[in-house]
Design an enzyme around this catalytic site. Sequence first.
Site, PDB file in Angstrom:
ATOM      1  N   ALA A  65       0.941  -1.063  -0.069  1.00  7.40           N
ATOM      2  CA  ALA A  65      -0.077  -0.087  -0.118  1.00  7.40           C
ATOM      3  C   ALA A  65       0.914   1.275  -0.115  1.00  7.40           C
ATOM      4  O   ALA A  65       2.038   1.005   0.386  1.00  7.40           O
ATOM      5  CB  ALA A  65      -0.885   0.032   1.242  1.00  7.40           C
ATOM      6  N   GLU A 112      -0.853  -9.266  -0.394  1.00  8.26           N
ATOM      7  CA  GLU A 112      -2.072  -9.420   0.057  1.00  8.26           C
ATOM      8  C   GLU A 112      -3.121  -9.572  -1.176  1.00  8.26           C
ATOM      9  O   GLU A 112      -3.814 -10.240  -1.267  1.00  8.26           O
ATOM     10  CB  GLU A 112      -2.360  -8.507   1.283  1.00  8.26           C
ATOM     11  CG  GLU A 112      -1.891  -8.790   2.438  1.00  8.26           C
ATOM     12  CD  GLU A 112      -1.949  -7.517   3.433  1.00  8.26           C
ATOM     13  OE1 GLU A 112      -1.894  -6.374   3.124  1.00  8.26           O
ATOM     14  OE2 GLU A 112      -2.440  -7.699   4.680  1.00  8.26           O
TER      15      GLU A 112
END
Length: 258
Positions: A65, A112
């Site tokens: 992220a 992820e």
Amino acid sequence: MSYEMILVDRKEPVGLITLNRPEALNALNGKLMDEMTKALRAFEADDEIRAIVITGSEKAFAAGADIKEMQSKGYMDVFKEDFITANWEEATRCRKPIIAAVAGYALGGGCELAMMCDFILAAENAKFGQPEIKLGVIPGAGGTQRLTRFVGKSKAMEMVLTGRMMDAEEAERSGLVSRIVPTDQLVEEALATAGKIAELSMPSVMIAKECVNKAYETTLAEGVMFERRIFHSLFATEDQKEGMSAFAEKRTPEFKHK
Ligand code: HXC
């Protein structure tokens, strides 16, 4: 539709999404994830697309992220926007098969995201990790849960607690990736694999995916019963007749529902 952070290609019957923020190693910011959600929804609604590949660059699938975007957020910001559920989980909602084709770094949210896909093909240079602990946080898009299911407690715990990376060999050995392919052939191989799936009976493919995913959500006995009932229901399809007749007649099946 035009996108800034991803490239979207219809290679019928396969849809290809390429993360395209090279200056930030494909760090996943809000805009990129919004675009990914839109692209996945468009492929899901597109009858000509029957399988999807998500990839990045040779250097990075995604280095996580976007840390610079998260840096100044406070508790109430992340709580109020329910960071990250709004635009991160589309891959888990998609009913069509999605392959993650990972070269280079797949770290934090990048790892992820790859784990939210149906399976991961790794390039020889792939590196997986959940380094959030080094940033004073923990994985927030399912890393502690999905990595543990993929590789088991001991390895997941070590990776989450130390933030160390796993190379492609280790990832294959521990069940995180389905197989390793030469880096320069990764996308081609992922498209070919997706193309093979796309030639099969679509209802069977979608239902098989549901059944495998069910294994993560239920007991063995319930999962086996779920599988059996669905297995029975497929005998009501034209594609079951075609698939089995083609075998008996020694010819290639022509599935109707593709
Ligand atoms: C924002 C990032 C970034 C990230 C890299 N960049 N990763 N920007 N967020 N996650 C930027 C760098 O700031 C730099 O920009 C450029 O990309 C190139 O990166 P370098 O570090 O110069 O490259 P390199 O030396 O090759 O090192 C590669 C790397 C390193 C080992 C992957 O970039 C790295 O450690 N990145 C962070 C990995 C990480 O901690 N990921 C987890 C994030 S948290 P400039 O402008 O300086 O050139 C997370 C939480 C998920 O994912 C929870 C759910 C949302």
